[in-house]
Write a protein that holds these residues in place. Structure first.
Motif, PDB file in Angstrom:
ATOM      1  N   TRP A 134       0.706  -1.183   0.432  1.00  0.00           N
ATOM      2  CA  TRP A 134       0.522   0.247   0.016  1.00  0.00           C
ATOM      3  C   TRP A 134       0.989   1.350   0.360  1.00  0.00           C
ATOM      4  O   TRP A 134       0.175   2.464   0.405  1.00  0.00           O
ATOM      5  CB  TRP A 134      -1.387  -0.176   1.382  1.00  0.00           C
ATOM      6  N   ARG A 229      -0.424   2.716   8.442  1.00  0.00           N
ATOM      7  CA  ARG A 229      -1.266   3.216   8.376  1.00  0.00           C
ATOM      8  C   ARG A 229      -1.524   4.388   8.853  1.00  0.00           C
ATOM      9  O   ARG A 229      -1.738   5.499   8.027  1.00  0.00           O
ATOM     10  CB  ARG A 229      -2.133   2.203   7.472  1.00  0.00           C
ATOM     11  N   PHE A 283      -5.007   4.463  -1.200  1.00  0.00           N
ATOM     12  CA  PHE A 283      -4.593   5.058   0.297  1.00  0.00           C
ATOM     13  C   PHE A 283      -3.669   6.276   0.572  1.00  0.00           C
ATOM     14  O   PHE A 283      -4.004   7.195   0.633  1.00  0.00           O
ATOM     15  CB  PHE A 283      -3.165   3.981   1.078  1.00  0.00           C
TER      16      PHE A 283
END
Length: 313
Positions: A134, A229, A283
């Motif tokens: 990601w 994240r 993302f």
């Protein structure tokens, strides 16, 4: 040192794990002229001082403790202690190539109007670590990656400004603008930024040059804690706040910020949906949108503060 031509400065806050390698990469520079290494201990509570003292026998090394937490404060302290006309800042979790100082020094010698210069930054992954699926190329810049190619580039857009982890500045220019602005730059865990972008804007406005130097190469350690994240979302939030603060300092804040921030937020969400099948780009755009919430939050706070100030007069 009386013959100091360039001062290498490390501003550090509780990063003793990486600090030793950063210092060693500077003390072992392939640079014939005089140079010094200044470590600014920015209120660390770990083994930072001990790491420096282990290398205290090297006459090039200086240590100073700065109790006020803040990267811009520490940078200004380093500049005050340093002897060189050229100030080269290396992050405490980076490793400079052996020709780093020489590449910087040569550029300043050859270009008297050069105010700011920085070089290529490559990410240094720990054993067993790799980039998650990601992580986009754009978000990798939040980890410090910076590469404009293999030739010298003169920056004319502030968004391309050199990274603060591999950054140098001419002392006369720094004094001309009054030093690094303490309202911008990291303060503890507050990931404020944009101080380098502001410096580039000021340099270009005043007729100075800003350059990317590919040979001034450093490696930047990727902290495993940053491969989450949540870290990137937090970084995006503070990027939005930093952009709002920069506009306030530049005198361009106001109601228009609400429109700009809202438009960028919606654009980010739209693009996140567009790239739904691509986890990295999806993302990336979501972090951008999330950052606009931070921007809008700071803009509203600024408007409320201005309104209170007007009403109290």
């Amino acid at each position: 040192m009386p013959d100091t031509q360039i001062s290498a400065i490390i501003c550090t806050h509780n990063r003793d794990t990486y600090l030793g390698s950063a210092i060693d990469s500077l003390l072992s520079q392939n640079f014939a002229a005089g140079f010094e290494v200044v470590v600014v201990d920015n209120a660390s509570s770990d083994r930072t001082r001990a790491v420096v003292e282990e290398r205290a026998s090297n006459p090039r090394l200086k240590y100073i403790f700065e109790p006020i937490v803040g990267l811009s404060v520490a940078r200004n302290t380093g500049a005050q202690v340093a002897s060189g006309e050229i100030l080269a800042y290396l992050d405490d979790d980076a490793v400079a190539s052996e020709g780093w100082l020489q590449a910087l020094y040569t550029a300043y010698q050859n270009h008297p109007k050069l105010a700011i210069a920085g070089g290529k930054v490559s990410l240094l992954w720990s054993e067993g670590m790799q980039a998650p699926q990601w992580l986009s190329r754009g978000l990798a810049t939040n980890l410090g990656a910076y590469d404009l190619g293999n030739t010298i580039v003169y920056i004319d857009k502030p968004g391309l400004t050199p990274r603060g982890l591999n950054y140098s500045i001419r002392r006369s220019f720094l004094e001309e603008i009054g030093g690094f602005d303490p309202h911008l730059g990291r303060v503890g865990k507050k990931l404020l930024s944009n101080e380098e972008l502001q410096m580039t804007e000021l340099a270009l406005q005043r007729g100075w040059q800003v350059a990317y130097l590919p040979d001034a190469h450093v490696l930047h350690n990727v902290d495993p804690e940053r491969l989450k994240r949540s870290w990137f979302l937090n970084r995006g939030w503070w990027q939005g706040i930093s952009e709002c603060y920069r506009e306030q300092l530049a005198g361009t804040a106001g109601v228009g910020q609400l429109r700009r921030g809202s438009e960028r937020f919606l654009r980010g969400l739209y693009k996140a949906i567009q790239y739904f099948a691509d986890p990295a780009e999806r993302f990336d755009k979501f972090v951008y949108a999330y950052g606009q919430i931070g921007y809008l939050n700071a803009a509203i706070a600024g408007l409320l503060t201005s309104s209170k100030r007007v009403n109290s007069q």
